[in-house]
Design a protein around this motif. Structure first.
Motif, short mmCIF file in Angstrom:
data_model
loop_
_atom_site.label_atom_id
_atom_site.label_comp_id
_atom_site.label_asym_id
_atom_site.label_seq_id
_atom_site.Cartn_x
_atom_site.Cartn_y
_atom_site.Cartn_z
N TYR A 1 0.70 -1.20 -0.10
CA TYR A 1 -0.11 -0.20 0.10
C TYR A 1 0.81 1.26 0.11
O TYR A 1 0.39 2.31 -0.36
CB TYR A 1 -1.14 0.04 1.01
N TYR A 2 2.26 1.31 0.65
CA TYR A 2 2.77 2.40 0.69
C TYR A 2 3.65 2.82 -0.46
O TYR A 2 3.86 2.12 -1.25
CB TYR A 2 3.68 2.52 2.02
N LEU A 3 4.02 4.35 -0.35
CA LEU A 3 5.04 4.40 -1.28
C LEU A 3 6.46 4.40 -1.06
O LEU A 3 6.83 4.98 0.11
CB LEU A 3 4.73 6.25 -1.64
N ILE A 4 7.30 3.71 -1.81
CA ILE A 4 8.70 3.38 -1.47
C ILE A 4 9.67 4.01 -2.55
O ILE A 4 9.35 3.84 -3.79
CB ILE A 4 8.75 1.95 -1.20
N GLY B 1 26.67 7.77 -15.66
CA GLY B 1 27.04 7.19 -16.85
C GLY B 1 25.82 6.14 -17.29
O GLY B 1 25.82 5.42 -18.20
N GLY B 2 24.53 6.53 -17.00
CA GLY B 2 23.21 5.76 -17.31
C GLY B 2 22.21 6.04 -16.53
O GLY B 2 21.88 7.28 -16.19
N TYR B 3 21.67 5.38 -15.94
CA TYR B 3 20.64 5.38 -15.08
C TYR B 3 20.45 4.09 -14.12
O TYR B 3 20.87 3.11 -14.48
CB TYR B 3 19.12 5.42 -15.77
N TYR B 4 19.84 4.20 -12.98
CA TYR B 4 19.36 3.26 -11.97
C TYR B 4 17.91 2.81 -12.17
O TYR B 4 17.20 3.90 -12.18
CB TYR B 4 19.94 3.87 -10.42
N LYS B 5 17.86 1.56 -11.74
CA LYS B 5 16.39 1.37 -11.68
C LYS B 5 16.33 0.40 -10.50
O LYS B 5 17.01 -0.36 -10.30
CB LYS B 5 15.93 0.49 -12.97
N GLY B 6 15.34 0.73 -9.58
CA GLY B 6 15.07 0.09 -8.34
C GLY B 6 13.63 -0.72 -8.46
O GLY B 6 12.66 -0.13 -9.06
N TYR B 7 13.69 -1.68 -7.79
CA TYR B 7 12.27 -2.32 -7.43
C TYR B 7 12.36 -3.11 -6.06
O TYR B 7 13.41 -3.37 -5.60
CB TYR B 7 11.94 -3.53 -8.69
N TYR B 8 11.29 -3.74 -5.41
CA TYR B 8 11.22 -4.01 -4.07
C TYR B 8 10.36 -5.27 -4.00
O TYR B 8 9.67 -5.67 -4.63
CB TYR B 8 11.03 -2.95 -2.90
N ASP B 9 10.73 -5.95 -2.88
CA ASP B 9 10.02 -6.77 -2.30
C ASP B 9 9.79 -6.80 -0.96
O ASP B 9 10.62 -5.90 -0.27
CB ASP B 9 10.79 -8.32 -2.68
N ARG C 1 13.24 -6.11 1.03
CA ARG C 1 14.50 -5.91 0.52
C ARG C 1 14.15 -5.03 -0.69
O ARG C 1 13.14 -4.74 -1.43
CB ARG C 1 14.90 -7.26 -0.28
N TYR C 2 15.13 -3.98 -1.12
CA TYR C 2 15.02 -3.06 -2.50
C TYR C 2 16.03 -3.70 -3.07
O TYR C 2 17.31 -3.42 -2.67
CB TYR C 2 15.13 -1.71 -1.84
N PHE C 3 16.14 -3.67 -4.60
CA PHE C 3 16.91 -4.08 -5.44
C PHE C 3 17.22 -2.91 -6.34
O PHE C 3 16.33 -2.25 -6.75
CB PHE C 3 16.51 -5.17 -6.22
N ILE C 4 18.36 -2.79 -6.78
CA ILE C 4 18.79 -1.57 -7.77
C ILE C 4 19.75 -2.22 -8.88
O ILE C 4 20.84 -2.95 -8.30
CB ILE C 4 19.51 -0.43 -6.89
N ARG C 5 19.78 -1.92 -9.76
CA ARG C 5 20.53 -2.12 -10.97
C ARG C 5 21.07 -0.83 -11.75
O ARG C 5 20.14 0.14 -11.60
CB ARG C 5 20.03 -3.10 -11.88
N ALA C 6 22.11 -0.92 -12.15
CA ALA C 6 22.60 0.36 -12.67
C ALA C 6 22.95 -0.03 -14.42
O ALA C 6 23.49 -1.30 -14.75
CB ALA C 6 24.21 0.60 -12.29
N TYR C 7 22.14 0.74 -15.27
CA TYR C 7 22.30 0.46 -16.75
C TYR C 7 22.90 1.72 -17.31
O TYR C 7 23.11 2.83 -16.92
CB TYR C 7 20.90 0.53 -17.09
#
Length: 208
Positions: free
Chosen positions: A96-99, A119-127, A130-136
């Motif tokens: 329900y919340y904003l993360i 050098g690009g951008y970051y993209k995050g997603y979560y469970d 845990r919060y996951f981030i990848r660099a592209y």
């Protein structure tokens, strides 16, 4: 008669000489000794202190609670994934919340919501938990250089007044709509969620 007139002339002459000698100023006398110093006057008494003003009323509570988890010098895995463990991402937060996630590269904060970085951008997603981030890179390929990150922050924004309904009892203030409503409020206030400093200012989060 001549004798009388002669005496009168001599008398007037003598009077004039005597008068002229008496009219001259004499020389100044020596300076006298300094007189004793007078008694020092008494200081006036201090006025009475004013009464303290009444305390103001407490302001109304805000409509959101903000929880922030800070990670110092987080690292990337060999596959280029950053995993941040946060107990603030509960099941309710996930549902329900904003993360929001942010990374500090050098002296600049970048959003993990897909905005451009150096050098690009970051993209995050979560469970949950845990919060996951990848660099592209700019070609949408996972960045193998994996830039050094000084800090990461996970910001969980939750409502302080939750109304949970079942069935068709949905309203604009229900828990399930809080995430959308908060994003709408931020947008209406001119706050770009990709701008870390703007989000911190809006929610009064300590900037580091």
């Amino acid at each position: 008669m001549k004798t009388i007139m002669k005496f009168l002339r001599y008398g007037l002459l003598i009077f004039a000489v005597v008068f002229a000698s008496c009219s001259k100023d004499g020389s100044d006398g020596a300076i006298g000794l300094q007189g004793e110093q007078g008694i020092t006057g008494q200081n006036g008494s201090d006025g009475t202190d004013g009464t303290d003003g009444t305390n103001g009323n407490d302001g109304a509570n805000g409509n959101a609670n903000v929880e922030t988890t800070i990670f110092i010098n987080p690292t990337w895995s060999s596959s280029g994934l950053m995993t941040l463990n946060s107990s603030n991402i509960t099941q309710d937060a996930f549902d329900y919340y904003l993360i929001l996630g942010y990374l500090k590269e050098g002296n600049v904060w970048y959003s993990a919501n897909g905005n451009q970085a150096t050098g690009g951008y970051y993209k995050g997603y979560y469970d949950v938990g845990r919060y996951f981030i990848r660099a592209y890179d700019f070609n949408d390929v996972i960045d193998q250089t994996r830039p050094t990150i000084g800090q990461a922050k996970i910001v969980v924004i939750k409502s302080s007044n939750v109304i949970l309904t079942t069935g068709n009892g949905k309203s604009t203030s229900t828990k399930s709509n809080f995430r959308k409503n908060t994003l709408t409020n931020l947008s209406n206030a001119g706050v770009d969620i990709n701008d870390y400093y703007a989000v911190c200012k809006y929610f009064n989060i300590n900037v580091e």
